[in-house]
Design a protein around this motif. Structure first.
Motif, PDB file in Angstrom:
ATOM      1  N   MET B   1      29.210  -5.310 -15.025  1.00 21.25           N
ATOM      2  CA  MET B   1      27.793  -4.979 -14.885  1.00 21.25           C
ATOM      3  C   MET B   1      26.919  -5.909 -15.712  1.00 21.25           C
ATOM      4  O   MET B   1      25.751  -6.067 -15.437  1.00 21.25           O
ATOM      5  CB  MET B   1      27.538  -3.545 -15.360  1.00 21.25           C
ATOM      6  CG  MET B   1      28.333  -2.510 -14.608  1.00 21.25           C
ATOM      7  SD  MET B   1      27.702  -2.235 -12.950  1.00 21.25           S
ATOM      8  CE  MET B   1      26.013  -1.832 -13.340  1.00 21.25           C
ATOM      9  N   GLY B   2      27.483  -6.451 -16.797  1.00 21.03           N
ATOM     10  CA  GLY B   2      26.747  -7.397 -17.592  1.00 21.03           C
ATOM     11  C   GLY B   2      25.663  -6.780 -18.459  1.00 21.03           C
ATOM     12  O   GLY B   2      24.806  -7.465 -18.969  1.00 21.03           O
ATOM     13  N   ARG B   5      25.876  -4.043 -24.566  1.00 24.34           N
ATOM     14  CA  ARG B   5      26.044  -2.743 -25.207  1.00 24.34           C
ATOM     15  C   ARG B   5      25.687  -2.864 -26.675  1.00 24.34           C
ATOM     16  O   ARG B   5      26.285  -3.642 -27.398  1.00 24.34           O
ATOM     17  CB  ARG B   5      27.477  -2.262 -25.049  1.00 24.34           C
ATOM     18  CG  ARG B   5      27.697  -1.887 -23.618  1.00 24.34           C
ATOM     19  CD  ARG B   5      29.036  -1.261 -23.372  1.00 24.34           C
ATOM     20  NE  ARG B   5      29.118  -0.997 -21.948  1.00 24.34           N
ATOM     21  CZ  ARG B   5      28.576   0.046 -21.354  1.00 24.34           C
ATOM     22  NH1 ARG B   5      27.960   0.973 -22.069  1.00 24.34           N
ATOM     23  NH2 ARG B   5      28.663   0.208 -20.056  1.00 24.34           N
ATOM     24  N   ASP B 328      28.640  14.386 -15.463  1.00 25.90           N
ATOM     25  CA  ASP B 328      29.296  13.296 -16.198  1.00 25.90           C
ATOM     26  C   ASP B 328      29.412  12.029 -15.361  1.00 25.90           C
ATOM     27  O   ASP B 328      29.488  10.935 -15.911  1.00 25.90           O
ATOM     28  CB  ASP B 328      30.605  13.727 -16.878  1.00 25.90           C
ATOM     29  CG  ASP B 328      31.604  14.338 -15.938  1.00 25.90           C
ATOM     30  OD1 ASP B 328      31.244  14.576 -14.770  1.00 25.90           O
ATOM     31  OD2 ASP B 328      32.735  14.590 -16.372  1.00 25.90           O
ATOM     32  N   SER B 329      29.388  12.152 -14.022  1.00 26.41           N
ATOM     33  CA  SER B 329      29.309  10.934 -13.194  1.00 26.41           C
ATOM     34  C   SER B 329      27.957  10.256 -13.393  1.00 26.41           C
ATOM     35  O   SER B 329      27.865   9.029 -13.550  1.00 26.41           O
ATOM     36  CB  SER B 329      29.447  11.277 -11.703  1.00 26.41           C
ATOM     37  OG  SER B 329      30.739  11.740 -11.410  1.00 26.41           O
ATOM     38  N   LEU B 331      25.992  10.525 -15.938  1.00 30.61           N
ATOM     39  CA  LEU B 331      25.890   9.986 -17.293  1.00 30.61           C
ATOM     40  C   LEU B 331      26.608   8.644 -17.400  1.00 30.61           C
ATOM     41  O   LEU B 331      26.082   7.685 -17.969  1.00 30.61           O
ATOM     42  CB  LEU B 331      26.460  10.999 -18.290  1.00 30.61           C
ATOM     43  CG  LEU B 331      26.216  10.644 -19.745  1.00 30.61           C
ATOM     44  CD1 LEU B 331      25.897  11.891 -20.550  1.00 30.61           C
ATOM     45  CD2 LEU B 331      27.414   9.946 -20.370  1.00 30.61           C
ATOM     46  N   LEU B 332      27.821   8.572 -16.812  1.00 34.05           N
ATOM     47  CA  LEU B 332      28.597   7.324 -16.853  1.00 34.05           C
ATOM     48  C   LEU B 332      27.833   6.191 -16.168  1.00 34.05           C
ATOM     49  O   LEU B 332      27.736   5.076 -16.693  1.00 34.05           O
ATOM     50  CB  LEU B 332      29.951   7.576 -16.183  1.00 34.05           C
ATOM     51  CG  LEU B 332      30.974   6.435 -16.085  1.00 34.05           C
ATOM     52  CD1 LEU B 332      32.373   7.031 -15.999  1.00 34.05           C
ATOM     53  CD2 LEU B 332      30.742   5.517 -14.909  1.00 34.05           C
ATOM     54  N   LEU B 333      27.290   6.475 -14.995  1.00 36.98           N
ATOM     55  CA  LEU B 333      26.612   5.424 -14.232  1.00 36.98           C
ATOM     56  C   LEU B 333      25.324   4.988 -14.931  1.00 36.98           C
ATOM     57  O   LEU B 333      25.010   3.790 -14.990  1.00 36.98           O
ATOM     58  CB  LEU B 333      26.310   5.924 -12.818  1.00 36.98           C
ATOM     59  CG  LEU B 333      27.552   6.179 -11.941  1.00 36.98           C
ATOM     60  CD1 LEU B 333      27.173   6.952 -10.688  1.00 36.98           C
ATOM     61  CD2 LEU B 333      28.226   4.863 -11.566  1.00 36.98           C
ATOM     62  N   ASP B 335      24.737   5.231 -18.131  1.00 34.57           N
ATOM     63  CA  ASP B 335      25.190   4.550 -19.354  1.00 34.57           C
ATOM     64  C   ASP B 335      25.518   3.088 -19.038  1.00 34.57           C
ATOM     65  O   ASP B 335      25.184   2.174 -19.796  1.00 34.57           O
ATOM     66  CB  ASP B 335      26.414   5.297 -19.894  1.00 34.57           C
ATOM     67  CG  ASP B 335      26.789   4.904 -21.305  1.00 34.57           C
ATOM     68  OD1 ASP B 335      25.992   4.224 -21.973  1.00 34.57           O
ATOM     69  OD2 ASP B 335      27.887   5.293 -21.757  1.00 34.57           O
ATOM     70  N   ALA B 336      26.158   2.877 -17.866  1.00 32.88           N
ATOM     71  CA  ALA B 336      26.499   1.506 -17.462  1.00 32.88           C
ATOM     72  C   ALA B 336      25.242   0.676 -17.225  1.00 32.88           C
ATOM     73  O   ALA B 336      25.288  -0.552 -17.305  1.00 32.88           O
ATOM     74  CB  ALA B 336      27.370   1.525 -16.215  1.00 32.88           C
ATOM     75  N   ARG B 398      25.568   7.268  -5.627  1.00 30.97           N
ATOM     76  CA  ARG B 398      26.981   7.077  -5.972  1.00 30.97           C
ATOM     77  C   ARG B 398      27.596   8.367  -6.484  1.00 30.97           C
ATOM     78  O   ARG B 398      28.710   8.726  -6.135  1.00 30.97           O
ATOM     79  CB  ARG B 398      27.108   6.009  -7.047  1.00 30.97           C
ATOM     80  CG  ARG B 398      27.219   4.647  -6.452  1.00 30.97           C
ATOM     81  CD  ARG B 398      28.003   3.714  -7.361  1.00 30.97           C
ATOM     82  NE  ARG B 398      28.373   2.543  -6.574  1.00 30.97           N
ATOM     83  CZ  ARG B 398      28.260   1.287  -7.009  1.00 30.97           C
ATOM     84  NH1 ARG B 398      27.830   1.059  -8.234  1.00 30.97           N
ATOM     85  NH2 ARG B 398      28.626   0.298  -6.248  1.00 30.97           N
ATOM     86  N   ALA B 399      26.881   9.028  -7.378  1.00 31.34           N
ATOM     87  CA  ALA B 399      27.418  10.267  -7.955  1.00 31.34           C
ATOM     88  C   ALA B 399      27.608  11.317  -6.865  1.00 31.34           C
ATOM     89  O   ALA B 399      28.530  12.119  -6.931  1.00 31.34           O
ATOM     90  CB  ALA B 399      26.488  10.784  -9.047  1.00 31.34           C
ATOM     91  N   ALA B 402      30.834  10.644  -5.135  1.00 32.27           N
ATOM     92  CA  ALA B 402      31.944  11.146  -5.966  1.00 32.27           C
ATOM     93  C   ALA B 402      31.968  12.667  -5.957  1.00 32.27           C
ATOM     94  O   ALA B 402      33.032  13.281  -5.940  1.00 32.27           O
ATOM     95  CB  ALA B 402      31.802  10.618  -7.397  1.00 32.27           C
TER      96      ALA B 402
END
Lengths: 351, 417
Positions: B1-2, B5, B328-329, B331-333, B335-336, B398-399, B402
């Motif tokens: 993703m570049g 962080r 949590d999906s 949050l992960l996405l 966060d990315a 996306r979430a 999923a």
């Protein structure tokens, strides 16, 4: 690629994730919480579902420098692996929960979710080599885990990365130490992760209760003793029969058959365990006609010469020499040298 | 993703991360850092009798006066603790034990169903390990305890109630309680009333004196002070049993050498936050309303939770449900993409749990799992909202893919509105 590294908190998955990052992948670490109440599994370094393991995985992710999350798969694991494990024993079969977990959790539930979220593959610390669609044994024969991956479909393997197959366990530990991963000297996990003390018989008795029945001699039909539950026995088992008196010929007796319907455990001499062929279902077997190969029926068993052929939905495996210690429910994985050809789940045995 | 962080909060906030989790913790204010550093360099034990001790004690007492002034309390009502959780424990256990000892028939404990776990787990412990009878006060669909609900619960047997605790403002959905009204009801029956004001102080006006509460929890790191510092305000003359025994440094109910730098930084942060509060609340409420409006416009089916915009709601908290998604999906996405927010609480292993607050508000479990809190604070800008709005729809898409695998339909909300 964007890849998801399944991190158990052990040394293998930590090094696998680190190698994936070194290879230039964009790696995200995920620890799979598989126990409903993690506290109850906090019994040391064994297993894969303790709070300590989650913390070890998190610390490894910190060192590697990748984001880290915990995914709750406890319901799926309970349903697809634990319930299935119990049901199999209840039905007189001998399940392999690690095979099942790879088929249904790591390379199904986790992989599907990962793909939906935009990841391209799942990385694990399994000791096996994968190039293209070809799965091969690890270079470390003592740690090879190709057997527990041998029933994965090509579409599952297409999104799997196993970075450790070309490395021995000793080298993995040394590399972990070099990388500053604290899990470098963490003991290996053994046995079944959800049975903390390793006593499968007692674990099953706790779940299923006492279901007494007879232990019967295969040759004479004589009842030799009583047991507390046929589910606690597995074909080929010798210990724990507690028959009190030896066989007339003084030779050890083995479990030959487990019949849950009549709650009967049948015992007899070792040679009665010899299996000449077996039939598997739920097979991954893309070949036409008979294939000369080698068959393996246990995680740390030897592969023996055999000929396999797909017939309808079944996979029939004729063994060149009699094989001992196989049971319905186990996976049979077929090899050509160190290359996995395919496999299935043993449905019945021929003696 | 570049996405680069960087550390989640503090000086790096402007360096690529969109920090929308100020309700979890907010960066320390410069005034607090300066006060902290000055006191660290000075040293001294505030209980010592010599000059160094007196110097530290002076810092503590000046800080106590400043904090009391900020919260409209008397200095003698301030008991410094190591944070909100300790303050909540001291209030609940300390008041319960004291009240029960004075009047043994008082064994009922009434708390709202949407309290922070520091309250809920404490009262559950009182019920399981002691002899308390705990009653969770139901909340309405916005997460608020209605005064008549409290009155009815008390009236069932007023003389058996040992204490009542209702949070000033909810940490997840941002709904504000009518604290003064609730405290007045409690006092009609002579019952002590505690409120957890951890999220309220610095965000909305909080006056201990005017609230009528007998005890009030405040935490330093939610308003720009250091983590590990808090206070319980305790009405003069109110007896509570100590949790920790030792030197009795704080009013004989809290022992342990006082954290002079922490106390100084806490007071500096609280003074600054409360002074800025009227202006800052207007700015954050506008930013929050913009965030909610634009996310709802971008994401079909999304729903805003909690009280409507206005005085019944914390200015900095937006809470949204994205049907068909797992939190949590999301949050992960996010966060990315460098966007940091919260799903609510997690267990000790790090597993996200469905929010007990949303469940108490009548939200079903699947929707509770698909919810996120975005919380704004002192360093938040319009650019943070822009960054979220830019990515939220693709992330939700996306979430949802999923979530569909996990059998979360949820999208029926699209047609149902």
């Amino acid at each position: 690629m964007r890849v998801l590294a399944a991190m158990s908190g052990g040394v293998d998955s930590a090094v696998a994730a680190a190698r994936a990052a070194d290879a230039g992948h964009d790696v995200t670490g995920v620890h799979l919480a598989l126990a409903k109440s993690p506290e109850s599994h906090r019994t040391g370094a064994r297993g894969c579902c303790t709070i300590e393991d989650a913390r070890d995985a998190r610390r490894a992710a910190d060192i590697i420098g990748i984001p880290f999350y915990v995914w709750d798969l406890a319901d799926r694991f309970e349903h697809d692996v634990i319930d299935e494990f119990v049901a199999a024993y209840e039905a007189g079969r001998t399940p392999n929960p690690c095979v099942r977990c790879n088929e249904r959790i790591k390379f199904a539930a986790v992989l599907e979710r990962a793909l939906a979220l935009g990841f391209d593959a799942v990385v694990t610390g399994h000791h096996a080599r994968l190039s293209g669609a070809v799965l091969r044994r690890s270079v470390d024969p003592g740690k090879d885990q190709s057997y527990v991956l041998g029933t994965l479909r090509p579409d599952q393997l297409a999104h799997a990365i196993f970075p450790l197959g070309d490395t021995t366990k000793t080298e993995v530990r040394a590399e972990a130490a070099r990388r500053g991963l604290a899990v470098a000297d963490k003991p290996d996990s053994h046995d079944i992760c959800f049975i903390a003390d390793g006593d499968t018989g007692r674990w099953l008795r706790d779940r299923l209760g006492s279901q007494p029945g007879p232990v019967v001699d295969a040759a004479t039909g004589e009842t030799l003793g009583e047991h507390e539950g046929a589910f606690a026995f597995t074909i080929g088992q010798r210990r724990g029969l507690r028959l009190g008196r030896p066989a007339p010929d003084g030779r050890p007796r083995y479990v030959l058959d487990v019949s849950p319907v009549t709650r009967t455990v049948t015992v007899g001499p070792a040679e009665a365990l010899d299996v000449s062929h077996l039939v598997a279902d739920r097979a991954v077997w893309p070949y036409e006609g008979p294939v000369v190969c080698a068959a393996q029926v246990r995680a740390h068993g030897q592969a023996v010469p055999a000929t396999a052929e797909g017939v309808g939905d079944e996979l029939r495996v004729a063994l060149d020499e009699p094989l001992r210690g196989t049971a319905p429910g186990q996976a049979v994985v077929l090899y050509d040298g160190d290359r996995v050809l395919g496999g299935g789940h043993v449905l019945r045995l021929g003696r | 993703m570049g996405v680069g962080r960087v550390s989640p909060a503090g000086a790096d906030i402007l360096g690529g991360v969109t920090y929308l989790d100020h309700a979890a913790t907010t960066p320390m204010r410069p005034e607090a850092v300066a006060a902290y550093n000055a006191a660290l360099a000075d040293g001294g034990n505030a209980s010592s009798l010599h000059a160094s001790g007196r110097r530290a004690r002076r810092v503590v007492e000046e800080s106590r006066e400043a904090l009391a002034a900020a919260l409209r309390a008397r200095p003698s009502e301030v008991v410094f603790t190591a944070g909100g959780t300790e303050s909540d424990n001291l209030a609940i256990k300390g008041l319960y034990w004291a009240r029960r000892a004075a009047e043994p028939r008082r064994h009922r404990v009434l708390v709202s169903a949407v309290e922070h776990r520091a309250i809920l787990d404490t009262v559950i412990w009182l019920a399981e390990a002691q002899d308390a009878q705990v009653e969770l006060l139901p909340v309405d669909a916005t997460g608020m305890v209605r005064p008549e609900v409290l009155a009815a619960a008390i009236a069932r047997d007023p003389d058996s109630v040992a204490l009542i605790s209702v949070m000033w403002a909810n940490n997840e959905v941002g709904t504000v309680s009518p604290v003064a009204e609730l405290a007045a009801i409690a006092h009609r029956y002579g019952i002590v009333f505690h409120t957890d004001a951890v999220q309220a102080v610095g965000s909305i006006p909080v006056s201990f004196e005017d609230s009528g509460a007998d005890a009030l929890t405040v935490s330093a790191h939610k308003l720009g002070g250091p983590i590990g510092m808090g206070a319980l305000l305790v009405r003069r003359g109110l007896t509570l049993a100590p949790l920790t025994h030792g030197g009795g440094q704080e009013r004989d109910v809290r022992s342990g050498t006082l954290d002079t730098p922490g106390v100084a930084a806490f007071a500096a942060a609280a003074s600054a936050a409360v002074a800025e509060q009227p202006v800052e609340a207007v700015r954050l409420a506008a930013l929050r309303d913009d965030l909610v409006a634009r996310v709802l416009a971008a994401v079909p089916g999304a729903v805003a939770n909690g009280a409507p915009s206005g005085p019944g709601r914390l200015p900095g908290i937006a809470h949204l449900t994205f049907p068909g998604c797992e939190g949590d999906s999301l949050l992960l996405l996010l966060d990315a993409h460098g966007i940091e927010c919260s799903t609510g609480s997690a267990c000790s292993a790090g597993v996200a749990q469905p929010s007990h607050v949303l469940l108490a508000m009548g939200v079903d479990e699947a929707r509770a799992r698909g919810s996120l809190r975005f919380s704004l604070g002192r360093t938040s800008t319009a650019a943070d909202v822009d960054a979220l709005v830019r990515v939220i729809m693709p992330v939700v898409g996306r979430a949802r893919r999923a979530g569909a695998l996990a059998g979360l339909s949820g999208l029926s909300g699209l047609s149902g509105g």
